[in-house]
Design an enzyme around this catalytic site. Sequence first.
Site, PDB file in Angstrom:
ATOM      1  N   TYR A 225      22.959  53.374  47.777  1.00  0.00           N
ATOM      2  CA  TYR A 225      23.205  54.762  48.177  1.00  0.00           C
ATOM      3  C   TYR A 225      24.700  55.041  48.307  1.00  0.00           C
ATOM      4  CZ  TYR A 225      21.531  59.138  50.208  1.00  0.00           C
ATOM      5  OH  TYR A 225      21.241  60.447  50.439  1.00  0.00           O
TER       6      TYR A 225
ATOM      7  N   LYS B 249      27.156  62.035  53.240  1.00  0.00           N
ATOM      8  CA  LYS B 249      26.289  62.596  54.285  1.00  0.00           C
ATOM      9  C   LYS B 249      26.936  62.496  55.656  1.00  0.00           C
ATOM     10  CE  LYS B 249      21.726  62.601  54.055  1.00  0.00           C
ATOM     11  NZ  LYS B 249      20.317  62.185  53.945  1.00  0.00           N
TER      12      LYS B 249
END
Length: 160
Positions: free
Chosen positions: A62, A69
Amino acid sequence: MIGPKAHAIECDVVSDQSLAQAFTTIKQEYGKLDGILHAIAYAPKEELTGKVTNITRAIPHYNTMGIAKAALEASVRYLARDLGESGVRVNAISAGAIKTLEVTGIKERAKLLALSKERTVDQKEVTTKEVGGACTFLMSALASGVTAKCLYVDKGVHLI
């Protein structure tokens, strides 16, 4: 707008002209804008793998998106502070792993989705309907006292 009169207005977020046209159209057709949903997440595939200083990531493969994020969550807090005096509320939703087109860019996505499902408190996948429901709540008057919040809609995966 939600319901039978709802329609989409084209808006290419990488084009200033498209953004300006979208807001002009909204003003002409509706007069006032009550809320904006930003639901775009993108990173080149090559940035989703490899090293981020060789540390173990909370979510495998990720990388850059995890960092993005975290930056989004901080931005939400600062934007909420700065825009609050104008009556603007700023919130974010951190959705769990969902089978979408975007997840296809993640290496070993099947493992990611299975791991996410395993980590939920009910061992069921998060759905787009659940995320949409949370967004509807945050945009509604029911959430008028909620700002600067990152709402996790991941069935408890963030607890781990």
